[in-house]
Design a protein around this motif. Structure first.
Motif, PDB file in Angstrom:
ATOM      1  N   VAL A 366      47.584  31.637  20.203  1.00 37.54           N
ATOM      2  CA  VAL A 366      48.446  30.647  20.869  1.00 37.54           C
ATOM      3  C   VAL A 366      47.918  29.242  20.614  1.00 37.54           C
ATOM      4  O   VAL A 366      46.730  29.044  20.350  1.00 37.54           O
ATOM      5  N   GLU A 367      48.838  28.279  20.696  1.00 37.41           N
ATOM      6  CA  GLU A 367      48.451  26.884  20.459  1.00 37.41           C
ATOM      7  C   GLU A 367      47.856  26.253  21.715  1.00 37.41           C
ATOM      8  O   GLU A 367      47.020  25.363  21.642  1.00 37.41           O
ATOM      9  N   GLY A 368      48.330  26.690  22.842  1.00 35.37           N
ATOM     10  CA  GLY A 368      47.836  26.111  24.082  1.00 35.37           C
ATOM     11  C   GLY A 368      47.874  27.145  25.185  1.00 35.37           C
ATOM     12  O   GLY A 368      48.555  28.175  25.070  1.00 35.37           O
ATOM     13  N   GLY A 369      47.138  26.872  26.258  1.00 33.05           N
ATOM     14  CA  GLY A 369      47.144  27.781  27.390  1.00 33.05           C
ATOM     15  C   GLY A 369      45.984  28.754  27.356  1.00 33.05           C
ATOM     16  O   GLY A 369      45.215  28.789  26.391  1.00 33.05           O
ATOM     17  N   ARG A 370      45.880  29.565  28.405  1.00 32.01           N
ATOM     18  CA  ARG A 370      44.752  30.496  28.539  1.00 32.01           C
ATOM     19  C   ARG A 370      45.251  31.839  29.039  1.00 32.01           C
ATOM     20  O   ARG A 370      46.242  31.910  29.763  1.00 32.01           O
ATOM     21  N   VAL A 371      44.542  32.879  28.640  1.00 31.03           N
ATOM     22  CA  VAL A 371      44.835  34.224  29.134  1.00 31.03           C
ATOM     23  C   VAL A 371      43.581  34.744  29.832  1.00 31.03           C
ATOM     24  O   VAL A 371      42.478  34.616  29.294  1.00 31.03           O
ATOM     25  N   PHE A 372      43.776  35.299  31.021  1.00 31.18           N
ATOM     26  CA  PHE A 372      42.636  35.845  31.771  1.00 31.18           C
ATOM     27  C   PHE A 372      42.888  37.318  32.075  1.00 31.18           C
ATOM     28  O   PHE A 372      43.996  37.695  32.455  1.00 31.18           O
ATOM     29  N   ILE A 373      41.839  38.112  31.897  1.00 29.82           N
ATOM     30  CA  ILE A 373      41.861  39.495  32.397  1.00 29.82           C
ATOM     31  C   ILE A 373      40.784  39.548  33.465  1.00 29.82           C
ATOM     32  O   ILE A 373      39.595  39.388  33.160  1.00 29.82           O
ATOM     33  N   ALA A 387      41.701  45.242  25.067  1.00 31.47           N
ATOM     34  CA  ALA A 387      41.981  46.645  25.425  1.00 31.47           C
ATOM     35  C   ALA A 387      40.785  47.259  26.133  1.00 31.47           C
ATOM     36  O   ALA A 387      40.946  48.024  27.090  1.00 31.47           O
ATOM     37  N   ARG A 388      39.594  46.929  25.666  1.00 32.76           N
ATOM     38  CA  ARG A 388      38.400  47.500  26.294  1.00 32.76           C
ATOM     39  C   ARG A 388      38.215  46.987  27.721  1.00 32.76           C
ATOM     40  O   ARG A 388      37.590  47.626  28.543  1.00 32.76           O
ATOM     41  N   LEU A 389      38.797  45.810  28.011  1.00 32.21           N
ATOM     42  CA  LEU A 389      38.745  45.304  29.383  1.00 32.21           C
ATOM     43  C   LEU A 389      39.806  45.944  30.271  1.00 32.21           C
ATOM     44  O   LEU A 389      39.788  45.771  31.488  1.00 32.21           O
ATOM     45  N   GLY A 390      40.772  46.619  29.639  1.00 31.40           N
ATOM     46  CA  GLY A 390      41.752  47.337  30.449  1.00 31.40           C
ATOM     47  C   GLY A 390      43.196  46.905  30.267  1.00 31.40           C
ATOM     48  O   GLY A 390      44.071  47.320  31.030  1.00 31.40           O
ATOM     49  N   LEU A 391      43.461  46.077  29.261  1.00 31.32           N
ATOM     50  CA  LEU A 391      44.839  45.636  28.999  1.00 31.32           C
ATOM     51  C   LEU A 391      45.306  46.253  27.688  1.00 31.32           C
ATOM     52  O   LEU A 391      44.820  45.889  26.616  1.00 31.32           O
TER      53      LEU A 391
END
Lengths: 564, 311
Positions: A366-373, A387-391
């Protein structure tokens, strides 16, 4: 015919067999092609010869150095290219082969076009190996060792992961497998085994030269595998015998060696094309759906499968943006998936729903923004890490491990345990056996959960589309994921399966999974989803329950109008 | 100074040849997805067809014969072989087609060595004598001048065909979206044959110029095929094919300049080394890690690693 000549042919077959078995790890399992295989063998051959001549080191040390250098060369060539399209690897290995030939031909210290002579004779227990018959037991031993290594690599739980990577690398990555690392390991190992064959060949032939390790030699090794049968252990060995014996047979029939060589070259190439057209699997084909992992790696006593995980992992994204040309595919999307519920992502085609899934799971930068698990920022992390974190996600087009049985397809998705990495099958055999048994039990549990017969030995690619979807769902569940992103889980599924899959999703929710589906059907969304995210032109424009959204005319116009 | 200018011109002539190889492969691989390494066969057959034709025809007609031989052999390989290979095992088409292409190279080389056993199969094109000519104080060979003219003409002809004809529109349609083009009535298999004919014809002509420069040899196809692929990949398979001019010229000029400093064998090694590094650089730029970081600095223009869907 002189018996020593006959034994020489057998010895040549054994050496060719080692080369064929090693490249088969790529062609038959991870489905890669290296056009530098002969060059890697050449690296081993030249290194062993040079060290022997210059330093006078003993046979085994020289062979080890040659093998090690070839392995390192494999890492260096594989590292930049194995995560990319296959074409890059082909080209890079072509370049490696050309460089190798150019360097050894033009370097006076390496003997130029004539190669290196004068490698020390091998002496074992006081007797020097001079005749082919002297070499035979040791070459059988070397071949046996390589065969055992290849058997271990391909029939252990590790080998099943290689098959998954070869069948469908994207799905393997989505399930948490370190695809690039697995490919690199196998590429380097194949190069190392080729170097081993090259080093021994130098001692056996008492010479090494550029012509012995040219492109044509690589082609011959590839022909051995394709004619014999890739993805099996017997196939490459048979191919090695055919390809080694034929030119000698022509010579024994009275043909001059140069013409026999040319005729063989043409016959082999025609044979190769014929096999690809008529019998693509080779003379010895892999049995479809047959069990991949040997029972040697599975304990006799079954263990109960681990209970489904029912955590409350949070997945959220803040301000995700992505453009394709001038089109905003994601326009500052902020979303948090409701925990332990089913949510739905709806919107007209092209709204950005799959793009959002791709961004959340790391398949699209992505160009901007954040994803959190949970609390972890995974914005720059790989799909496998997430995937190893559970997603874990599923795909619209299923992406089955087509050559594997449903049981193997699901077992391979069980998170990495003992035996699934390269060494533990050897170093921790008992733990590996227990882990394999428990993985199989877990896979059986999940197949039963989705209603697929775990004893069905057909390759997954031969099942109906709906059954493949169920197997894909089972493997997603077996991965231990708490959060499931399911991209149109009901598309292409006939009516009788729709209720089955919906019941299943409700069971999963009850078991504590967080699920987000992309779905077009109002019927499905209203039955399953407690929260609906509406996307349009890359933006999240409405959120609420189905009833709430139905009360908004602009939503009804833009979605149900478009979807109907 | 004069030597340097001469070397630059020679390098540019060779580089234009490499550019045409790369451009042909961009056209072929970018449109069909086939890893047509047997472009070396088209090069080889072009050269030997010209050798045979020059026995009875003047050399310009021999060049034309080489172009036709390249084009016809390309069309036959696609229609008669690659298409069938793809249909026999679609999942492993890329790998199988590459292996088949490699096998074709082996067959062509072996067959020529058997058929023309005297002198190792080396043959010259009759009726052409090269000579030096001076233009604006710069000396160059007649052959280089003809080769430059041929390459520019070939690139122009292909570009005009793609831009101005309905066949070209179909090619552009398939390059852009194969499935959608098929839905709109374009037969991708016909388009495949067309681009193979065009690309391989251009390369067949180049083979003739190589034969005119020295002579035709059975193993002459391997290195040009390799150069062509590297240039095509460094340029980018999705780019317009004439973009191959820059890397092609760069390789040609570098190669010629290196020849002033080292032996031909060492030059070959150095050039392969440079090409290897170019590929590694290209691979690094396309890696997931680099794309992920670069994308966050500036917007990407096309989906890089995304997984398709309707949403």
């Amino acid at each position: 015919m002189n018996s020593q000549i006959q034994i020489d042919v057998v010895n040549a077959c054994l050496l060719a067999g080692v080369l064929a078995l090693s490249i088969n790890l790529l062609l038959g399992y991870t489905r890669h092609i290296s056009v530098a295989h002969a060059a890697f063998a050449g690296v081993g051959s030249y290194a062993a010869t040079w060290v022997s001549i210059q330093q006078g080191l003993p046979f085994l040390t020289c062979v080890a150095i040659g093998t090690g250098l070839a392995l390192v060369s494999g890492v260096l060539v594989g590292l930049p290219s194995l995560g990319l399209a296959d074409e890059f690897l082909i080209l890079l290995t072509l370049c490696t082969g050309a460089l190798f030939t150019g360097v050894v031909t033009s370097a006076p210290d390496l003997g130029g076009a004539y190669g290196l002579l004068g490698i020390e004779q091998v002496t074992v227990a006081g007797s020097t190996l001079l005749r082919p018959s002297d070499w035979l037991p040791y070459l059988i031993l070397a071949f046996g060792c390589v065969l055992a290594i290849c058997w271990y690599l391909t029939r252990s739980p590790y080998g099943r992961r290689l098959r998954a990577v070869g069948d469908e690398p994207t799905a393997a990555s989505a399930l948490g497998m370190p695809v690039q690392l697995l490919r690199l390991q196998v590429f380097a190992l194949a190069a190392g085994l080729a170097g081993f064959a090259g080093a021994i060949s130098a001692y056996y032939n008492q010479v090494t030269s550029p012509a012995m390790w040219s492109f044509n030699q690589t082609l011959l090794i590839i022909i051995m595998v394709i004619v014999g049968g890739s993805g099996t252990l017997a196939g490459p060995c048979l191919g090695a015998v055919v390809i080694t014996v034929l030119p000698r047979a022509l010579q024994f029939a009275g043909m001059p060696p140069d013409r026999a060589g040319l005729y063989s070259q043409i016959i082999f190439a025609v044979l190769l094309i014929g096999m690809i057209l008529v019998r693509p699997g080779g003379l010895i084909r892999r049995r479809p759906g047959s069990r991949i992992v040997s029972n040697v790696f599975a304990a006799a006593v079954g263990l109960s499968p681990s209970a489904p995980r029912a955590g409350a992992l949070a997945v959220r994204a803040e301000g995700l943006s992505k453009h394709f040309g001038g089109v905003a595919a994601l326009d500052g999307v902020t979303i948090e998936l409701p925990r332990q519920q089913i949510s739905a992502l709806v919107g007209p085609n092209g709204a950005g729903k799959t793009t959002l899934f791709n961004a959340l799971t790391g398949f699209l930068p992505v160009e901007g923004g954040r994803v959190f698990i949970g609390a972890t920022d995974v914005t720059l992390k790989s799909p496998a890490y997430r995937a190893r974190l559970g997603l874990v996600r599923s795909f619209q087009d299923v992406r089955s491990f087509a050559t594997m049985s449903p049981l193997d397809s699901v077992t391979v998705a069980v998170p990495a345990r003992r035996g699934s990495d390269l060494a533990s099958g050897l170093l921790r055999p008992r733990a590996t056996r227990r882990a394999e048994r428990s993985s199989r039990e877990a896979a059986r549990y999940w197949l039963e959960y989705v209603g697929v017969d775990a004893d069905d030995l057909r390759p997954t690619g031969d099942l109906s589309f709906a059954e493949q979807k169920l197997v894909a769902l089972a493997r997603t569940l077996a991965s231990g994921a708490e959060v499931l992103l399911l991209d149109e889980p009901l598309s292409g599924v006939d009516e009788r399966w729709v209720d089955t899959i919906m019941d299943l999703l409700e069971r999963l929710r009850a078991d504590g999974h967080t699920i987000c589906i992309v779905e077009h059907s109002l019927h499905v969304v209203s039955r399953l989803a407690t929260q609906v995210f509406f996307m349009e032109a890359g933006a999240l424009t409405a959120t609420g329950t189905v009833e709430e959204l139905l009360g908004r005319p602009e939503f009804v116009d833009s979605y149900f109008g478009a979807a109907s | 100074m004069r030597d340097t200018v001469g070397a630059l011109i020679e390098g540019s002539a060779a580089g234009l040849g490499y550019a045409l190889l790369g451009a042909s492969l961009i056209l072929i691989v970018g449109t069909t997805g086939r890893f047509h390494f047997a472009i070396g066969v088209n090069y080889l057959l072009g050269a030997y067809a010209a050798v045979a034709a020059s026995l009875v025809l003047p050399w310009p007609m021999a060049v034309a014969t080489g172009v036709v031989a390249g084009g016809v052999s390309g069309a036959l390989i696609e229609a008669g072989l690659y298409d069938r290979v793809e249909r026999s095992a679609p999942a492993s088409a890329l790998l199988n087609i590459f292996v088949v292409a490699f096998a074709l190279m082996s067959i062509a080389e072996g067959a020529l060595r058997l058929l023309l056993s005297s002198g190792g199969g080396v043959r010259k094109v009759s009726g052409f004598s090269d000579q030096q000519i001076s233009l604006l104080g710069v000396t160059m060979t007649k052959l280089n001048l003809w080769q430059v003219a041929y390459v520019l003409l070939a690139l122009l002809a292909i570009q005009l065909l793609l831009v101005t004809t309905s066949a070209g529109l179909r090619v552009r349609g398939v390059r852009s979206n194969r499935e959608l083009a098929a839905v709109h009535g374009v037969n991708p298999r016909h388009v495949n044959v067309l681009v193979f004919t065009l690309g391989c014809a251009a390369v067949g002509g180049l083979g003739v110029f190589a034969a005119l420069r020295t002579s035709a040899t059975p193993d002459m196809g391997l290195t040009p095929a390799f150069y062509g692929f590297v240039i095509a990949f460094v340029t980018g398979l999705g780019r317009p094919f004439f973009h191959a001019l820059v890397p092609g010229l760069a390789v040609g000029v570098t190669e010629r300049m290196l020849l002033n400093l080292m032996s031909p064998a060492q030059t070959q090694v150095a050039i392969f080394g440079v090409l290897f590094l170019l590929l590694v650089l290209r691979a690094a730029l396309a890696s997931r890690w680099f794309v992920a970081h670069a994308t966050r600095r500036r917007p990407a223009s096309r989906p890089a690693v995304g997984v398709g869907g309707t949403g």
